[in-house]
Design a protein around this motif. Structure first.
Motif, PDB file in Angstrom:
ATOM      1  N   TYR A  39      85.744  28.286  53.444  1.00 16.75           N
ATOM      2  CA  TYR A  39      86.149  27.754  54.737  1.00 16.75           C
ATOM      3  C   TYR A  39      87.630  27.948  54.986  1.00 16.75           C
ATOM      4  O   TYR A  39      88.059  28.242  56.101  1.00 16.75           O
ATOM      5  CB  TYR A  39      85.807  26.256  54.818  1.00 16.75           C
ATOM      6  N   TYR A  40      88.430  27.826  53.907  1.00 16.40           N
ATOM      7  CA  TYR A  40      89.881  27.891  54.088  1.00 16.40           C
ATOM      8  C   TYR A  40      90.381  29.321  54.265  1.00 16.40           C
ATOM      9  O   TYR A  40      91.349  29.553  54.983  1.00 16.40           O
ATOM     10  CB  TYR A  40      90.583  27.257  52.884  1.00 16.40           C
ATOM     11  N   TYR A  41      89.701  30.283  53.605  1.00 14.60           N
ATOM     12  CA  TYR A  41      90.162  31.670  53.636  1.00 14.60           C
ATOM     13  C   TYR A  41      89.457  32.384  54.787  1.00 14.60           C
ATOM     14  O   TYR A  41      88.234  32.547  54.780  1.00 14.60           O
ATOM     15  CB  TYR A  41      89.862  32.331  52.293  1.00 14.60           C
ATOM     16  N   GLN A  42      90.219  32.827  55.766  1.00 13.15           N
ATOM     17  CA  GLN A  42      89.650  33.336  57.014  1.00 13.15           C
ATOM     18  C   GLN A  42      88.725  34.541  56.812  1.00 13.15           C
ATOM     19  O   GLN A  42      87.639  34.586  57.410  1.00 13.15           O
ATOM     20  CB  GLN A  42      90.786  33.707  57.988  1.00 13.15           C
ATOM     21  N   PRO A  43      89.096  35.565  55.992  1.00 11.21           N
ATOM     22  CA  PRO A  43      88.162  36.699  55.819  1.00 11.21           C
ATOM     23  C   PRO A  43      86.801  36.271  55.281  1.00 11.21           C
ATOM     24  O   PRO A  43      85.777  36.815  55.705  1.00 11.21           O
ATOM     25  CB  PRO A  43      88.907  37.597  54.822  1.00 11.21           C
ATOM     26  N   LEU A  44      86.771  35.313  54.347  1.00 12.42           N
ATOM     27  CA  LEU A  44      85.490  34.842  53.826  1.00 12.42           C
ATOM     28  C   LEU A  44      84.713  34.080  54.895  1.00 12.42           C
ATOM     29  O   LEU A  44      83.487  34.213  55.010  1.00 12.42           O
ATOM     30  CB  LEU A  44      85.721  33.943  52.607  1.00 12.42           C
ATOM     31  N   TYR A  45      85.425  33.299  55.684  1.00 14.02           N
ATOM     32  CA  TYR A  45      84.752  32.553  56.753  1.00 14.02           C
ATOM     33  C   TYR A  45      84.186  33.502  57.813  1.00 14.02           C
ATOM     34  O   TYR A  45      83.106  33.242  58.370  1.00 14.02           O
ATOM     35  CB  TYR A  45      85.721  31.560  57.393  1.00 14.02           C
ATOM     36  N   ASP A  46      84.907  34.593  58.076  1.00 16.08           N
ATOM     37  CA  ASP A  46      84.407  35.567  59.051  1.00 16.08           C
ATOM     38  C   ASP A  46      83.106  36.212  58.582  1.00 16.08           C
ATOM     39  O   ASP A  46      82.244  36.554  59.396  1.00 16.08           O
ATOM     40  CB  ASP A  46      85.458  36.654  59.300  1.00 16.08           C
ATOM     41  N   ASN A  47      82.971  36.396  57.269  1.00 16.54           N
ATOM     42  CA  ASN A  47      81.758  37.025  56.728  1.00 16.54           C
ATOM     43  C   ASN A  47      80.568  36.066  56.676  1.00 16.54           C
ATOM     44  O   ASN A  47      79.428  36.465  56.953  1.00 16.54           O
ATOM     45  CB  ASN A  47      82.017  37.573  55.324  1.00 16.54           C
ATOM     46  N   PHE A  48      80.814  34.814  56.298  1.00 14.58           N
ATOM     47  CA  PHE A  48      79.701  33.884  56.074  1.00 14.58           C
ATOM     48  C   PHE A  48      79.558  32.830  57.173  1.00 14.58           C
ATOM     49  O   PHE A  48      78.484  32.275  57.353  1.00 14.58           O
ATOM     50  CB  PHE A  48      79.876  33.182  54.715  1.00 14.58           C
ATOM     51  N   GLY A  49      80.623  32.515  57.878  1.00 12.42           N
ATOM     52  CA  GLY A  49      80.538  31.551  58.963  1.00 12.42           C
ATOM     53  C   GLY A  49      80.142  30.166  58.477  1.00 12.42           C
ATOM     54  O   GLY A  49      80.532  29.709  57.403  1.00 12.42           O
ATOM     55  N   VAL A  50      79.316  29.502  59.260  1.00 11.35           N
ATOM     56  CA  VAL A  50      78.882  28.147  58.932  1.00 11.35           C
ATOM     57  C   VAL A  50      78.034  28.125  57.669  1.00 11.35           C
ATOM     58  O   VAL A  50      77.952  27.103  56.975  1.00 11.35           O
ATOM     59  CB  VAL A  50      78.100  27.539  60.122  1.00 11.35           C
ATOM     60  N   ASN A  51      77.399  29.237  57.307  1.00  8.80           N
ATOM     61  CA  ASN A  51      76.570  29.299  56.108  1.00  8.80           C
ATOM     62  C   ASN A  51      77.373  29.070  54.829  1.00  8.80           C
ATOM     63  O   ASN A  51      76.794  28.825  53.760  1.00  8.80           O
ATOM     64  CB  ASN A  51      75.852  30.648  56.022  1.00  8.80           C
ATOM     65  N   ALA A  52      78.703  29.158  54.913  1.00  2.00           N
ATOM     66  CA  ALA A  52      79.528  28.891  53.742  1.00  2.00           C
ATOM     67  C   ALA A  52      79.355  27.463  53.247  1.00  2.00           C
ATOM     68  O   ALA A  52      79.632  27.155  52.078  1.00  2.00           O
ATOM     69  CB  ALA A  52      80.999  29.160  54.072  1.00  2.00           C
ATOM     70  N   MET A  53      78.890  26.579  54.130  1.00  2.51           N
ATOM     71  CA  MET A  53      78.663  25.189  53.729  1.00  2.51           C
ATOM     72  C   MET A  53      77.603  25.085  52.642  1.00  2.51           C
ATOM     73  O   MET A  53      77.592  24.133  51.849  1.00  2.51           O
ATOM     74  CB  MET A  53      78.250  24.369  54.956  1.00  2.51           C
ATOM     75  N   TRP A  54      76.702  26.099  52.551  1.00  2.43           N
ATOM     76  CA  TRP A  54      75.655  26.056  51.526  1.00  2.43           C
ATOM     77  C   TRP A  54      76.247  26.180  50.120  1.00  2.43           C
ATOM     78  O   TRP A  54      75.673  25.666  49.143  1.00  2.43           O
ATOM     79  CB  TRP A  54      74.636  27.168  51.757  1.00  2.43           C
ATOM     80  N   ALA A  55      77.382  26.851  49.984  1.00  3.80           N
ATOM     81  CA  ALA A  55      78.036  26.942  48.673  1.00  3.80           C
ATOM     82  C   ALA A  55      78.535  25.572  48.233  1.00  3.80           C
ATOM     83  O   ALA A  55      78.398  25.179  47.063  1.00  3.80           O
ATOM     84  CB  ALA A  55      79.194  27.933  48.734  1.00  3.80           C
ATOM     85  N   VAL A  56      79.117  24.820  49.190  1.00  2.00           N
ATOM     86  CA  VAL A  56      79.595  23.472  48.876  1.00  2.00           C
ATOM     87  C   VAL A  56      78.425  22.571  48.508  1.00  2.00           C
ATOM     88  O   VAL A  56      78.476  21.800  47.548  1.00  2.00           O
ATOM     89  CB  VAL A  56      80.383  22.897  50.070  1.00  2.00           C
ATOM     90  N   MET A  57      77.344  22.640  49.277  1.00  2.54           N
ATOM     91  CA  MET A  57      76.164  21.827  48.988  1.00  2.54           C
ATOM     92  C   MET A  57      75.570  22.167  47.626  1.00  2.54           C
ATOM     93  O   MET A  57      75.108  21.278  46.891  1.00  2.54           O
ATOM     94  CB  MET A  57      75.110  22.027  50.083  1.00  2.54           C
ATOM     95  N   THR A  58      75.590  23.449  47.271  1.00  4.79           N
ATOM     96  CA  THR A  58      75.054  23.862  45.971  1.00  4.79           C
ATOM     97  C   THR A  58      75.840  23.246  44.830  1.00  4.79           C
ATOM     98  O   THR A  58      75.261  22.762  43.845  1.00  4.79           O
ATOM     99  CB  THR A  58      75.071  25.397  45.863  1.00  4.79           C
ATOM    100  N   VAL A  59      77.155  23.251  44.937  1.00  3.03           N
ATOM    101  CA  VAL A  59      77.984  22.653  43.879  1.00  3.03           C
ATOM    102  C   VAL A  59      77.692  21.163  43.744  1.00  3.03           C
ATOM    103  O   VAL A  59      77.552  20.634  42.631  1.00  3.03           O
ATOM    104  CB  VAL A  59      79.483  22.890  44.166  1.00  3.03           C
ATOM    105  N   VAL A  60      77.561  20.473  44.850  1.00  2.00           N
ATOM    106  CA  VAL A  60      77.342  19.027  44.832  1.00  2.00           C
ATOM    107  C   VAL A  60      76.028  18.675  44.143  1.00  2.00           C
ATOM    108  O   VAL A  60      75.953  17.735  43.339  1.00  2.00           O
ATOM    109  CB  VAL A  60      77.388  18.453  46.257  1.00  2.00           C
ATOM    110  N   VAL A  61      74.963  19.428  44.427  1.00  3.03           N
ATOM    111  CA  VAL A  61      73.639  19.068  43.902  1.00  3.03           C
ATOM    112  C   VAL A  61      73.326  19.725  42.560  1.00  3.03           C
ATOM    113  O   VAL A  61      72.458  19.249  41.833  1.00  3.03           O
ATOM    114  CB  VAL A  61      72.540  19.419  44.929  1.00  3.03           C
ATOM    115  N   VAL A  62      74.014  20.819  42.212  1.00  2.89           N
ATOM    116  CA  VAL A  62      73.683  21.560  40.991  1.00  2.89           C
ATOM    117  C   VAL A  62      74.523  21.127  39.800  1.00  2.89           C
ATOM    118  O   VAL A  62      74.024  21.051  38.671  1.00  2.89           O
ATOM    119  CB  VAL A  62      73.825  23.084  41.229  1.00  2.89           C
TER     120      VAL A  62
END
Length: 507
Positions: A39-62
């Motif tokens: 979310y913080y790094y613009q090039p990564l956000y441009d590639n994944f968009g809102v779907n980047a939130m799934w990485a955060v959710m994965t860390v929390v639950v895994v």
């Protein structure tokens, strides 16, 4: 302010109980900080968009406390997301071929069928133990992909981004869990069983003093502290769920230290079950220490010597097994104490058959024989536990580390018998020595009798005279003596109480 102080005290207590919990908290924070860069790094956000939130959710639950739990959840989530994503795309494609009118109906049918079947499969015991989380993620991902695909044209791109972010979050968790202060579930299970053995041995070691010594009127706090220390065995009674969870997590872990891939974790559970059985006997035995109905001390003293030996030798055997398990080395020294406890059972049987309890009142006799019966059960369980530890040592390839204390050469064989330990002699001239043979020696001796065994033991009767002229001293300086091997057969202690049972029926 008092609430704040209480929270601080509780935090300190939890941290002191296991400092690894503090490290784990920092590890989770580190993993979340890393995946937040989507979310913080613009090039990564441009590639994944809102779907980047799934990485955060994965860390929390895994991210879990141990490597095995984290790895198991990560693999479950990644595989379930991949399979469900593929099936969701396929379901969306099939439904789209039927036309805009039938498409939502087919999608609803697909979601219903997969959800119903997947939920039913979750009830299978083996599936629930290892793959329950994966099936839950499968249901969630399939439903999201297939349903959102009805309103989303770029369904393939959506599935790709979601799978990529889930994998990135899972990989971050696994790498940090393994390489930053790892906590191995297998090591925890191994240490737990060694600690349980030590806990049971502590009770049995102290049982003689508690049972045969009159309770003195002293400091109430000191007596209570001693009783709580004696009742540490109760932690073994409720350890089943923890042991099964650790064994399940350990199966996911890669090889580490002396724990190989496909380590015999099932054998750990078999040993844990025997320890719980022993703990239940000890719990019943402890009730007689705290019972309001106490047998007079003069009656207890009649059976003091064999009962003390039974409890103390069983305690020493469990202590040896605990040390062997902690060091992951093979040892047969616990077998010596098992044999000694079985010898005490035979001595007790002889004592009971002599009619030593003929003048004891029936109620007192019932209480005393129940205590004796429980101790006999513990002796038999100690033998089974010893056998289970030996099986675990062989399956897990523990190191064979037996230090010889004596050596004796047989005149009719080239094999050398090691680790001789003396046992109490039965007369003035003949001495009985227990010989713990190496595996090859045991096989040689037993095969000559038509048997085969590993790590067996034998009694050797040695005739010793004070006259030096009797011995033949050879040039090599060794004294050769004639020996006879007598195999140590298993002691059946189930008939020890026959005479006392007859006494009860007679009354």
């Amino acid at each position: 302010m008092e609430k704040v102080r209480e929270i601080v005290r509780e935090g300190r207590r939890v941290g002191k109980e296991d400092p690894r919990r503090v490290v784990h908290a920092f590890k989770v924070g580190l993993a979340l900080a890393l995946v937040s860069s989507f979310y913080y790094y613009q090039p990564l956000y441009d590639n994944f968009g809102v779907n980047a939130m799934w990485a955060v959710m994965t860390v929390v639950v895994v991210f879990e406390f141990s490597v095995g739990a984290t790895l198991g959840k990560g693999i479950n989530r990644a595989v379930a997301t991949l399979v469900a994503g593929g099936l969701g795309i396929g379901a969306h494609h099939l439904a789209s071929l039927s036309g805009p009118t039938i498409e939502p109906i087919l999608l609803a049918i697909f979601v219903f069928v997969q959800a119903a079947l997947s939920t039913f499969v979750r009830f299978f015991p083996r599936v629930k133990a290892r793959y329950d989380y994966g099936i839950l993620i499968f249901i969630l991902t399939f439903s999201l992909i297939s349903v959102s695909g009805f309103r989303e044209d770029e369904i393939l791109d959506l599935a790709h981004k979601r799978l990529s972010t889930v994998i990135m979050g899972g990989v971050s968790c696994v790498l940090i869990s393994i390489f930053v202060c790892p906590v191995w579930a297998g090591q925890d299970l191994h240490s737990l069983l060694a600690s349980n053995l030590d806990t049971l041995s502590h009770f049995l070691q102290e049982f003689g003093d508690e049972y045969f010594e009159a309770t003195a009127d002293g400091d109430i706090n000191e007596v209570e502290k001693r009783r709580k220390n004696l009742e540490r065995y109760k932690s073994v009674l409720n350890s089943k769920s923890n042991e099964e969870a650790l064994a399940n997590f350990a199966r996911w872990e890669p090889r580490h230290g002396q724990f190989r891939f496909r380590h015999p974790w099932q054998q750990y559970l078999a040993l844990a079950a025997l320890l719980r059985q022993c703990a239940y006997r000890i719990d019943a035995l402890n009730s007689y220490l705290n019972s309001d109905f106490q047998i007079p001390m003069d009656i207890k003293k009649k059976l003091e010597e064999p009962l003390r030996r039974m409890s103390s030798e069983s305690a020493k055997s469990m202590k040896e097994m605990s040390i062997s398990l902690k060091k992951m080395t093979k040892s047969s020294f616990s077998d010596i104490h098992v044999l000694n406890s079985q010898s005490a059972c035979k001595a007790l049987s002889t004592l009971l058959k002599s009619g030593i309890l003929n003048n004891v009142e029936p109620l007192q006799l019932i209480s005393l024989t129940t205590t004796v019966s429980l101790l006999i059960d513990i002796v038999n369980l100690t033998e089974k536990i010893s056998e289970s530890v030996h099986e675990l040592a062989s399956a897990a390839r523990f190191k064979n580390k037996m230090k010889p204390t004596a050596s004796l050469k047989k005149s009719d064989s080239v094999s050398v018998v090691r680790a001789a330990v003396p046992i109490k002699s039965h007369d003035s001239d003949d001495h009985v020595v227990t010989i713990l043979c190496d595996a090859d020696v045991s096989n040689t001796v037993d095969q000559s009798r038509g048997k085969s065994s590993v790590d067996s033991c034998h009694h050797v009767a040695i005739k010793i005279d004070d006259d030096d002229s009797v011995h033949e001293k050879h040039e090599d300086g060794e004294i050769h003596v004639h020996t006879s091997f007598v195999p140590c057969g298993p002691t059946n202690a189930s008939n020890v109480l026959d005479s006392s049972n007859t006494r009860i029926s007679g009354n």
